[in-house]
Design a protein around this motif. Structure first.
Motif, PDB file in Angstrom:
ATOM      1  N   THR A  45       0.817  -1.217   0.000  1.00  0.00           N
ATOM      2  CA  THR A  45       0.000   0.000   0.000  1.00  0.00           C
ATOM      3  C   THR A  45       0.844   1.258   0.000  1.00  0.00           C
ATOM      4  O   THR A  45       0.336   2.325   0.235  1.00  0.00           O
ATOM      5  CB  THR A  45      -0.920   0.009   1.226  1.00  0.00           C
ATOM      6  OG1 THR A  45      -0.119  -0.121   2.391  1.00  0.00           O
ATOM      7  CG2 THR A  45      -1.913  -1.124   1.147  1.00  0.00           C
ATOM      8  N   VAL A  46       2.138   1.107  -0.256  1.00  0.00           N
ATOM      9  CA  VAL A  46       2.998   2.282  -0.329  1.00  0.00           C
ATOM     10  C   VAL A  46       2.594   3.122  -1.534  1.00  0.00           C
ATOM     11  O   VAL A  46       2.428   2.597  -2.631  1.00  0.00           O
ATOM     12  CB  VAL A  46       4.469   1.860  -0.440  1.00  0.00           C
ATOM     13  CG1 VAL A  46       5.368   3.079  -0.546  1.00  0.00           C
ATOM     14  CG2 VAL A  46       4.860   0.998   0.744  1.00  0.00           C
ATOM     15  N   GLU A  47       2.431   4.407  -1.280  1.00  0.00           N
ATOM     16  CA  GLU A  47       1.986   5.300  -2.343  1.00  0.00           C
ATOM     17  C   GLU A  47       3.052   5.449  -3.410  1.00  0.00           C
ATOM     18  O   GLU A  47       4.219   5.692  -3.103  1.00  0.00           O
ATOM     19  CB  GLU A  47       1.655   6.670  -1.757  1.00  0.00           C
ATOM     20  CG  GLU A  47       1.072   7.639  -2.769  1.00  0.00           C
ATOM     21  CD  GLU A  47       0.694   8.947  -2.122  1.00  0.00           C
ATOM     22  OE1 GLU A  47      -0.464   9.082  -1.709  1.00  0.00           O
ATOM     23  OE2 GLU A  47       1.564   9.828  -2.031  1.00  0.00           O
ATOM     24  N   LYS A  48       2.649   5.269  -4.656  1.00  0.00           N
ATOM     25  CA  LYS A  48       3.575   5.447  -5.777  1.00  0.00           C
ATOM     26  C   LYS A  48       3.193   6.736  -6.489  1.00  0.00           C
ATOM     27  O   LYS A  48       2.112   6.842  -7.056  1.00  0.00           O
ATOM     28  CB  LYS A  48       3.482   4.277  -6.745  1.00  0.00           C
ATOM     29  CG  LYS A  48       4.439   4.411  -7.928  1.00  0.00           C
ATOM     30  CD  LYS A  48       4.474   3.177  -8.785  1.00  0.00           C
ATOM     31  CE  LYS A  48       3.230   3.000  -9.579  1.00  0.00           C
ATOM     32  NZ  LYS A  48       3.291   1.877 -10.508  1.00  0.00           N
ATOM     33  N   LYS A  49       4.101   7.687  -6.449  1.00  0.00           N
ATOM     34  CA  LYS A  49       3.830   8.978  -7.067  1.00  0.00           C
ATOM     35  C   LYS A  49       4.779   9.169  -8.239  1.00  0.00           C
ATOM     36  O   LYS A  49       6.002   9.211  -8.049  1.00  0.00           O
ATOM     37  CB  LYS A  49       3.995  10.104  -6.039  1.00  0.00           C
ATOM     38  CG  LYS A  49       3.490  11.451  -6.522  1.00  0.00           C
ATOM     39  CD  LYS A  49       3.476  12.451  -5.387  1.00  0.00           C
ATOM     40  CE  LYS A  49       2.865  13.774  -5.850  1.00  0.00           C
ATOM     41  NZ  LYS A  49       2.829  14.747  -4.737  1.00  0.00           N
ATOM     42  N   LEU A  50       4.215   9.284  -9.422  1.00  0.00           N
ATOM     43  CA  LEU A  50       5.003   9.468 -10.628  1.00  0.00           C
ATOM     44  C   LEU A  50       4.714  10.839 -11.220  1.00  0.00           C
ATOM     45  O   LEU A  50       3.592  11.338 -11.118  1.00  0.00           O
ATOM     46  CB  LEU A  50       4.661   8.390 -11.664  1.00  0.00           C
ATOM     47  CG  LEU A  50       4.831   6.932 -11.246  1.00  0.00           C
ATOM     48  CD1 LEU A  50       4.379   6.012 -12.360  1.00  0.00           C
ATOM     49  CD2 LEU A  50       6.275   6.642 -10.883  1.00  0.00           C
TER      50      LEU A  50
END
Length: 777
Positions: A45-50
């Motif tokens: 559930t780690v947020e992936k921000k691209l």
């Protein structure tokens, strides 16, 4: 958004990493602007921000990694960061370069993670952010010499002022085409030998070949995530070998894990020697002055309480007109659709199901945007970290640390980001307790219930020229009621389910600065959009489901015949209806002005005209009353009505009738649904909100069969207490399951919160009834 087809062949991938509170997210936003996307890494559930940007004709994809003080993968967050940096995260792929952002005013400590990044052997750019803060403090850094010693490009930057952003973009592109710098050789030869031997041992026992970087981390991170992952196939054989290697290193004078901090900080000091000069006598800064007050054990807490009160009082005051605007728009859309269709199931579904559902989503936006706006302002100016510091003492008393404060504070907006934010808490016991109590924080979805009950049953008393109101105080009390209850609940969990010592609290206090409007507004937009996308579909589906349950299986032909007659009469008396509306508006205005002989005469004249029009409209009024009676019978015979009557014995001890019970049942998937459900139950249609005068009047005039009023102040308190503590949010329960990786904790949360809410609501009803009956208040 960039043309994906164009960028696939030329796109570079670059990770951004740095300590918390160094302006990493600010730099990311400055580099990418609106070209960003938020998601989750697969399986976690780690947020992936691209984000993407184009510069000098080339396209770069940025991967924003969670802020960290170290690359020691002790948590799942840090493990994902290491996977991305090693190019082993399939959905990200290999990296072309790494951007490491550091606080220029605190460079020595920030170089710790820089040294770990250099060990990865990838082209790296070091961004010295907050350059202006360092300059103001008299800190001087020889950038050229630092570049020479590190072997990488170093760029000063002031991300919050958008200064030197193009220089950072240029440095990133240059780094992508350069070779990696030689990593600093910090550890003794014996350490490298043990790592190589351990690498061979792991392979012999069936573990796939791992980079030597990970093997060194396995040796250094005692009890870390790597130890769990790499020894999972044969822990009985592998764990003793790892332990033996550490013991041999300790015997050779290389004690693990303390040797890493000792060697890396020594390297950082040596690297900065002669490169960075710091004034011998540190001048007192504005941050120092403010912190004397804002972190003071008494004044700091007082300012914190005032700040929180102002935040919620402002939301109460400012959101109301904006919500009215949304409600007006919803009414207009519903009327327009209704005018196109004859009375029947389709019109009822579209107006009372779909339009009401969409309106029920959008009407929350003013409250949610305002709440996120205040949170973003407090975060960006640096005050939120002080609030966590202040709360550490309170958290310690219930067995938690100050690190739990930010997730719990975030839960006031929505429990879902709050629960996901608990991944920054390393201690599993603290993290689990924080997850379990986070839904007790009063999220914005509870506010409509509070406002409906407060507006309907508590008088609009005001003090201090209207700046302080009873409604505002009640809203403030109910908002923090769940947080107060969470204290003994957390203490109980720590004493029973999650026994253990509380870890020390470590959090850097950033320098105060003016919040960046772009950053603040961007965060508000992101979070508001996430709310609409996450909760919107669920609320819409639930509204339609409730409409169906209240519509079927009854025959509505007679109701529609009456509605047709009402439409004809309303068309016939259109002029009278418009005149009646205008007269009532004038009457309301005059009644709010100071009484004079002229205004009294005008009021009497208007009242006479209204009475005359009402006499003409009597046939229309009789038809409406007939329709209301039919609608009430239809509702009572619907599936929803039957279910409500079944559960009435269970909710009667709380002072509720079957209609309230139905509203509570219908809102278990999402608390927001309670308002539209009550509107449907009281035959007002689902296009109502907590400020609807019709809904407030309906609950005030609801009666038991013996003529007693259903709603009273004790019942209103009972309903608010129940909603403050219950687990009425399916999305939150799903996130708890995902974060704990076990359905049992989601079920446990639902059961304990619902039981707690029922008992607390019963106590609230009994006690408040006794107090009011005694005439104490």
């Amino acid at each position: 958004m960039l043309d994906q087809a164009q960028t696939l062949t030329t796109e570079r991938t670059v990770a951004v990493i740095g300590n918390p509170n160094t302006g990493k997210s600010t730099l990311f936003t400055a580099l990418t602007g609106v070209h960003s996307r938020i998601g989750n890494y697969p399986g976690v559930t780690v947020e992936k921000k691209l984000g993407w940007f184009q510069h000098e004709g080339q396209s770069v994809r940025l991967v924003d990694l969670p802020g960290t003080y170290s690359l020691s993968p002790r948590t799942l967050d840090e493990m994902v960061s290491v996977d991305v940096l090693l190019g082993s995260q399939p959905d990200v792929g290999s990296l072309d370069a790494i951007v490491c952002i550091a606080d220029a005013s605190n460079l020595e400590r920030n170089l710790y993670v820089v040294s770990q990044v250099l060990d990865l052997g990838l082209p790296t750019v070091l961004v010295l952010n907050m350059w202006d803060v360092a300059t103001e403090r008299g800190i001087q850094i020889d950038v050229a010499e630092l570049e020479r010693r590190l072997g990488i490009t170093v760029v000063p930057c002031e991300a919050h002022k958008r200064k030197h952003i193009d220089a950072v973009r240029t440095a990133i592109l240059r780094a992508c085409d350069q070779k990696a710098a030689t990593p600093p050789d910090l550890f003794p030869a014996r350490f490298t030998q043990e790592a190589e031997q351990l690498q061979s041992d792991l392979q012999q026992h069936g573990v796939a070949q791992q980079p030597i970087y990970l093997i060194k981390r396995l040796l250094l991170d005692v009890g870390g995530q790597l130890e769990t992952t790499l020894t999972r196939s044969n822990p009985e054989e592998l764990l003793p070998r790892i332990k033996a290697a550490r013991e041999r290193l300790s015997a050779a004078g290389c004690r693990v894990p303390s040797v890493e901090a000792k060697l890396r900080y020594a390297w950082a000091r040596q690297t900065l020697k002669g490169v960075m000069t710091v004034p011998e006598k540190r001048e007192t800064t504005l941050t120092d002055t403010l912190d004397r007050w804002l972190t003071h054990k008494f004044w700091g807490l007082a300012i914190f309480c005032i700040t929180m009160f102002v935040v919620f009082q402002s939301i109460s005051t400012v959101a109301e007109p904006l919500m009215s605007l949304f409600e007006y728009g919803q009414t207009q859309v519903g009327d327009f659709i209704g005018s196109l269709l004859p009375h029947g199931p389709l019109r009822s579904l579209l107006v009372h199901g779909v339009v009401a559902g969409v309106g029920g989503i959008l009407v929350f936006l003013p409250q949610i945007c305002l709440l996120f706006l205040f949170i973003a302002l407090l975060e960006d100016c640096g005050y939120m970290a002080r609030a966590a510091f202040l709360m550490d003492k309170l958290m310690t008393k219930v067995g938690l640390s100050g690190k739990s404060f930010v997730p719990l504070m975030s839960s006031f907006a929505c429990a879902i980001p709050g629960i996901m934010a608990t991944r920054t808490i390393e201690n599993r016991r603290d993290r689990m307790v924080t997850i379990l109590i986070a839904p007790l924080m009063s999220c914005s979805a509870r506010a409509p219930v509070y406002w409906l009950m407060i507006a309907a049953f508590f008088p609009p008393i005001a003090w201090a020229n209207g700046w302080i109101t009873l409604h505002g105080l009640m809203l403030f009390t109910m908002t923090f009621f769940g947080a107060i209850v969470a204290i003994p609940v957390a203490w109980l969990f720590k004493k029973t389910l999650f026994k253990g010592e509380t870890p020390p609290f470590v959090m850097e206090l950033p320098t105060y600065k003016w919040p960046s409007p772009v950053i603040v507004l961007h965060r508000v937009f992101e979070r508001a959009a996430a709310f609409v996308m996450r909760a919107g579909t669920l609320i819409l589906a639930t509204t339609i489901l409730i409409w169906s349950a209240s519509y079927f299986p009854s025959d509505h032909s007679e109701e529609y015949r009456i509605l047709g007659q009402i439409d004809q009469l309303e068309s016939q008396f259109q002029a009278e209806l418009e005149e009646q509306g205008a007269l009532e508006e004038s009457l309301e205005t005059l009644q709010q002005t100071e009484a004079t002989p002229d205004t009294t005469a005008q009021i009497a004249e208007i009242q006479q005209k209204i009475e005359a029009i009402e006499s003409q409209l009597q046939p229309l009024q009789e038809l409406k009353e007939t329709h209301n009676a039919i609608a009430e019978e239809l509702l009572a015979s619907s599936y929803l009505g039957r279910l409500g009557k079944t559960i009435e014995p269970a909710v009667k001890p709380l002072g509720w009738d079957w209609k309230i019970g139905v509203g509570v049942l219908a809102s278990f998937p999402a608390r927001e649904v309670i308002i539209s459900t009550l509107g449907t139950i009281y035959s007002l249609g689902s296009d109502v909100d907590e400020n609807s005068q019709g809904l407030q009047t309906a609950v005030q005039s609801a009666k038991w069969p013996d003529g007693r009023p259903v709603y009273s102040i004790p019942v209103a308190i009972s309903i608010m207490v129940f909603f403050a503590l219950c687990a009425q949010c399916a999305s939150t329960l799903l996130v708890i399951h995902r974060e704990t990786n076990h359905w049992g904790w989601a079920v446990f949360t639902f059961v304990y919160m619902t039981s707690l809410a029922y008992v607390a609501a019963w106590i609230a009803f009994v006690v408040s009834s006794a107090i009011l009956n005694s005439g104490t208040v």
